[in-house]
Design a protein around this motif. Structure first.
Motif, PDB file in Angstrom:
ATOM      1  N   LYS A 151       2.444  -0.348  -0.760  1.00 54.90           N
ATOM      2  CA  LYS A 151       2.218  -1.337  -1.721  1.00 54.90           C
ATOM      3  C   LYS A 151       0.568  -1.845  -1.992  1.00 54.90           C
ATOM      4  CE  LYS A 151       3.147  -4.835   1.535  1.00 54.90           C
ATOM      5  NZ  LYS A 151       4.210  -5.975   2.033  1.00 54.90           N
ATOM      6  N   PHE A 152      -0.117  -1.379  -1.376  1.00 56.80           N
ATOM      7  CA  PHE A 152      -1.580  -1.661  -1.258  1.00 56.80           C
ATOM      8  C   PHE A 152      -2.450  -0.476  -2.002  1.00 56.80           C
ATOM      9  CE2 PHE A 152      -0.201  -3.738   2.470  1.00 56.80           C
ATOM     10  CZ  PHE A 152      -0.524  -5.160   2.185  1.00 56.80           C
ATOM     11  N   LYS A 153      -3.504  -0.943  -2.700  1.00 52.12           N
ATOM     12  CA  LYS A 153      -4.091   0.050  -3.492  1.00 52.12           C
ATOM     13  C   LYS A 153      -5.090   1.058  -2.849  1.00 52.12           C
ATOM     14  CE  LYS A 153      -8.271   0.300  -6.779  1.00 52.12           C
ATOM     15  NZ  LYS A 153      -9.315  -0.741  -7.529  1.00 52.12           N
ATOM     16  N   TRP A 163     -14.300   5.608  -6.240  1.00 53.93           N
ATOM     17  CA  TRP A 163     -14.695   4.441  -5.266  1.00 53.93           C
ATOM     18  C   TRP A 163     -16.081   4.520  -5.021  1.00 53.93           C
ATOM     19  CZ3 TRP A 163     -10.811   1.773  -2.003  1.00 53.93           C
ATOM     20  CH2 TRP A 163      -9.440   1.863  -2.265  1.00 53.93           C
ATOM     21  N   ASP A 168     -12.318  -3.589  -4.295  1.00 53.31           N
ATOM     22  CA  ASP A 168     -10.899  -4.239  -3.966  1.00 53.31           C
ATOM     23  C   ASP A 168      -9.948  -2.982  -3.445  1.00 53.31           C
ATOM     24  OD1 ASP A 168      -8.611  -5.578  -4.226  1.00 53.31           O
ATOM     25  OD2 ASP A 168      -8.263  -5.402  -6.281  1.00 53.31           O
ATOM     26  N   ASP A 169      -9.680  -3.178  -2.459  1.00 53.04           N
ATOM     27  CA  ASP A 169      -8.756  -2.054  -1.948  1.00 53.04           C
ATOM     28  C   ASP A 169      -7.463  -2.749  -1.863  1.00 53.04           C
ATOM     29  OD1 ASP A 169      -9.059  -3.225   0.703  1.00 53.04           O
ATOM     30  OD2 ASP A 169     -10.765  -2.258   0.746  1.00 53.04           O
ATOM     31  N   GLY A 170      -7.394  -3.792  -1.927  1.00 50.99           N
ATOM     32  CA  GLY A 170      -5.914  -4.426  -1.648  1.00 50.99           C
ATOM     33  C   GLY A 170      -5.763  -5.097  -0.290  1.00 50.99           C
ATOM     34  N   ILE A 171      -6.642  -4.732   0.484  1.00 47.43           N
ATOM     35  CA  ILE A 171      -6.154  -5.085   2.011  1.00 47.43           C
ATOM     36  C   ILE A 171      -7.292  -5.632   2.697  1.00 47.43           C
ATOM     37  CG2 ILE A 171      -6.997  -2.843   3.280  1.00 47.43           C
ATOM     38  CD1 ILE A 171      -4.189  -2.906   4.681  1.00 47.43           C
ATOM     39  N   SER A 172      -8.609  -5.552   2.206  1.00 43.22           N
ATOM     40  CA  SER A 172      -9.598  -6.073   3.002  1.00 43.22           C
ATOM     41  C   SER A 172      -9.606  -7.707   2.976  1.00 43.22           C
ATOM     42  CB  SER A 172     -11.122  -5.622   2.078  1.00 43.22           C
ATOM     43  OG  SER A 172     -11.186  -4.567   2.109  1.00 43.22           O
ATOM     44  N   SER A 173      -9.098  -8.432   2.116  1.00 41.29           N
ATOM     45  CA  SER A 173      -9.039  -9.639   2.059  1.00 41.29           C
ATOM     46  C   SER A 173      -8.187 -10.341   3.216  1.00 41.29           C
ATOM     47  CB  SER A 173      -8.662 -10.333   0.667  1.00 41.29           C
ATOM     48  OG  SER A 173      -7.243  -9.594   0.433  1.00 41.29           O
ATOM     49  N   THR A 182      -3.982   5.183  -2.245  1.00 42.22           N
ATOM     50  CA  THR A 182      -4.213   6.249  -2.918  1.00 42.22           C
ATOM     51  C   THR A 182      -5.226   7.188  -2.247  1.00 42.22           C
ATOM     52  OG1 THR A 182      -6.257   5.047  -3.969  1.00 42.22           O
ATOM     53  CG2 THR A 182      -4.123   5.126  -5.008  1.00 42.22           C
TER      54      THR A 182
END
Length: 383
Positions: free
Chosen positions: A243-245, A211, A220-225, A248
């Motif tokens: 379900k979000f990146k 990261w 792209d962490d899957g949740i920022s947007s 991890t």
């Protein structure tokens, strides 16, 4: 009337068992279990500690005093009332030294048994209440200390916003404070690119290499947007996060928008490895940290605008200075150009001049020379 306290009677004499259990305690609602020897009583007390133990000092095998010592060694905290015969006062004193809370000298009436048992249970209840209050006070003290620490951190960060001009250092301070407030394992800050909607990683604390190498690049962490679109803070933990990146990194996250005039221009993010929800007061503190980041960004924009204005003013001043210098040069040249034919008129004129004409021309010539001299000596002040 009893409220169902559990009592263990350790007694080998059936007559004593009958008087204490059937005649004295069970009618009052106590739940009374029995054991015929110390070994059985020790085993039962370790498995499920009763609210009170009544034990005869004269037991087969291990004595009542041996049982007291064994219970203490095993960490059993149940109060123990020993049953002794008349003439066993010395043994009773030894039992007190081993941890007994009271003694019943046999024979005794059932009313006295009830009185001693109820007194012991009241003392136990009071002890438990004091311990509960102590735990509550300790928890409150810990919470107050945590809040004081967080407020101190908040104040320190606020001072940093005023005193630190290096934005990179200021972001590091904000991330350090955010990690402490949220008790997080990771913390990072992203800013939206000027032309586009991607969020670029600008600063981080403890991010893994995969990261961290994204510094100054879209992350792209899957949740920022989601938060960038809604403009609302988001805390999440447990299975919904999987379900979000970002899962991890940890099992609990907080995403706080950084806004300028209601527009989301960045995100402050924290993550915990443990599955523990970020409390509301911690979220409030994180939002304050995001506000500090916003202030620093506004200050940076204002500083850049001031620098641009100052540079524009300096450029304009230089242009003005050059224009004035050009005007002065032109005037000097024109004066010099006018002085030449005038000098010819005075020195080489084919026709005679009367005295008044000659005097007037000489005055004009002197005035022109003064103007030339003055223009050469005059300087344009710098501003």
């Amino acid at each position: 009337m009893a409220t169902g306290e559990r009592i263990l009677l350790v007694e080998s004499d059936p007559d004593i068992v009958d008087l204490i259990v059937r005649q004295s305690l069970q009618p009052l609602g106590y739940r009374v279990g029995t054991a015929g020897d110390a070994a059985s009583a020790i085993k039962l007390s370790i498995q499920t500690p009763p609210d009170l133990i009544l034990a005869n000092l004269n037991l087969p095998g291990l004595s009542g005093k041996d049982m007291l010592a064994a219970l203490s060694a095993q960490g059993v905290k149940s109060p123990v009332i020993v049953i002794a015969e008349k003439g066993q006062e010395t043994d009773a004193i030894q039992a007190f030294r081993l941890g007994a809370s009271d003694v019943i000298f046999w024979p005794v009436r059932d009313a006295e048994v009830v009185s001693i048992v109820e007194r012991a249970l009241r003392q136990t209840q009071q002890t438990r209440e004091r311990q509960k209050l102590d735990r509550q006070l300790s928890a409150m003290n810990t919470e107050l200390q945590r809040r004081l620490r967080d407020l101190t951190t908040l104040l320190s960060t606020a001072k940093a916003v005023i005193s630190i001009t290096d934005q990179r250092l200021l972001f590091d301070r904000i991330l350090e404070s955010a990690m402490q407030v949220a008790e997080a394992d990771y913390c990072w800050l992203t800013l939206r690119e000027e032309k586009g909607n991607a969020y670029l990683l600008r600063a981080h604390r403890n991010l893994p290499e995969a990261w961290a190498k994204k510094l100054n690049q879209p992350l792209d962490d899957g949740i920022s947007s989601l938060v960038g679109f809604s403009g609302e803070s988001l805390v999440m933990n447990g299975s919904p996060l999987q379900k979000f990146k970002i899962a991890t990194l940890g099992k609990s996250v907080g995403v706080i928008p950084i806004k300028i005039q209601g527009e989301v221009i960045g995100l402050l993010m924290v993550a915990r490895k443990v599955d523990r929800e970020i409390a509301r007061d911690s979220q409030t503190m994180l939002e304050a940290m995001a506000d500090f980041a916003s202030i620093s960004l506004v200050n940076a924009r204002l500083f850049r605008a001031l620098e641009h204005s100052a540079e524009t003013a300096r450029t304009n001043e230089k242009q003005r200075h050059a224009a004035l210098e050009q005007v002065r040069s032109n005037i000097r040249n024109e004066i010099q150009a006018a002085g030449y034919p005038l000098n010819l008129v005075l020195t080489e004129s084919p026709g005679p001049l009367n005295p008044e004409q000659k005097k007037a021309l000489e005055q004009v010539q002197v005035a022109l020379q003064r103007l030339v001299s003055s223009s050469e000596k005059t300087t344009i002040p710098n501003r």
